[in-house]
Design a protein around this motif. Structure first.
Motif, short mmCIF file in Angstrom:
data_model
loop_
_atom_site.label_atom_id
_atom_site.label_comp_id
_atom_site.label_asym_id
_atom_site.label_seq_id
_atom_site.Cartn_x
_atom_site.Cartn_y
_atom_site.Cartn_z
N VAL A 36 0.85 -1.19 0.00
CA VAL A 36 0.00 0.00 0.00
C VAL A 36 0.89 1.24 0.00
O VAL A 36 2.09 1.16 0.26
N ARG A 82 -4.55 1.45 -2.17
CA ARG A 82 -3.98 0.29 -2.87
C ARG A 82 -4.75 0.06 -4.16
O ARG A 82 -5.98 0.14 -4.18
N VAL A 93 -4.36 2.61 8.31
CA VAL A 93 -3.38 1.81 9.05
C VAL A 93 -3.32 2.38 10.46
O VAL A 93 -3.29 3.61 10.64
N TYR A 112 -6.12 -10.05 13.03
CA TYR A 112 -5.75 -9.06 12.01
C TYR A 112 -4.32 -8.54 12.12
O TYR A 112 -3.89 -7.76 11.27
N TRP A 172 -11.31 0.39 4.16
CA TRP A 172 -10.48 -0.80 4.24
C TRP A 172 -9.46 -0.62 5.35
O TRP A 172 -9.06 0.51 5.68
N TYR A 174 -5.61 -2.07 6.80
CA TYR A 174 -4.39 -2.78 6.42
C TYR A 174 -3.47 -2.87 7.63
O TYR A 174 -3.30 -1.90 8.38
N SER A 175 -2.89 -4.05 7.83
CA SER A 175 -1.96 -4.24 8.93
C SER A 175 -0.81 -5.12 8.48
O SER A 175 -0.97 -5.97 7.60
N THR A 182 1.12 -8.66 4.71
CA THR A 182 0.12 -7.62 4.86
C THR A 182 -1.28 -8.25 4.85
O THR A 182 -1.59 -9.06 3.98
N GLU A 184 -5.40 -7.46 4.65
CA GLU A 184 -6.40 -6.49 4.20
C GLU A 184 -7.77 -6.96 4.67
O GLU A 184 -8.11 -8.13 4.57
#
Length: 242
Positions: A36, A82, A93, A112, A172, A174-175, A182, A184
């Protein structure tokens, strides 16, 4: 054809105090997951310090865990995007997320890879015909913190192209579970109505809370602040994209 991911968690997010600070992109680069890139509003990069109520929480849409349905959360987040085929996904994030329930924090880390921790928290929200006031307080490693905002009038949808629209219209998450992995996941909810706030503040040691680089940012007044009314939300199961 993409298959919709299963709903993992349903809840309501309410009375979101959102303090938004412009930040140099270099400060965030170490936190950007693989795959991302930073998102920007009018060429400016932002982080948001957010406090809100997590209400009527259920797992898989039906499983309510006793004493874990209603609680507060405070987080620091920033904005990314992304490309997925020909479409752009705009997401968030989290630098850190705090809740008062250790079980909630542990489950979010497991499912997650999010940076959740548990600590003592309290909140107070007052709403009437004149407007709204909300505050979130917490203790972290022996230090105390306070996030608050007041706003007058009635809430309204953020106008297209406004900072309020940019901050709230990211659906969305993201981590980074590791440097190379990653996750999502989708967060579904209606667009939020907001109250603009000219009386919002954060008190506390931002560097102790969120790490090097954030202390100076959080010591200054926010570049924008508002309270979002919130809505029911669905958090879908995550998938690995890298």
């Amino acid at each position: 054809m993409r298959v919709e991911r299963r709903v993992f968690l349903s809840a309501e997010w309410r009375d979101l105090v959102m303090l938004n600070y412009e930040v140099e992109p270099e400060i965030l680069q170490q936190h950007v997951p693989r795959g991302v890139e930073l998102d920007a509003f009018a060429g400016r990069t932002f982080v948001s310090l957010v406090g809100f109520q997590f209400l009527r929480t259920k797992l898989y849409g039906f499983l309510a865990v006793p004493f874990h349905r209603n609680f507060g959360e405070v987080n620091l987040r920033f904005y990314v995007r992304r490309r997925d085929g020909g479409k752009e996904r705009r997401g968030v994030v989290f630098v850190r997320e705090l809740v008062p329930r250790a079980a909630v924090a542990g489950l979010a880390r497991l499912m997650y890879g999010e940076k959740y921790d548990a600590c003592p928290m309290a909140h107070r929200v007052e709403r009437n015909a004149a407007g709204i006031s909300a505050e979130y307080r917490w203790e972290w490693r022996g230090k105390r913190f306070w996030l608050s905002a007041r706003a007058d009038g009635a809430p309204a949808r953020g106008a297209e192209g406004s900072i309020e629209n940019f901050i709230t219209e990211h659906y969305w998450g993201y981590s980074a579970k590791s440097a190379s992995e990653t996750i999502e996941y989708r967060v579904s909810h209606e667009p939020w109505r907001v109250w603009g706030s000219t009386n919002a503040r954060f008190e506390g040691d931002g560097e102790a809370l969120h790490g090097s680089g954030f202390g100076e940012i959080l010591r200054r007044p926010p570049d924008s602040a508002f309270v979002a009314e919130g809505s029911p939300v669905l958090v879908h199961t995550g998938r690995r994209i890298f």
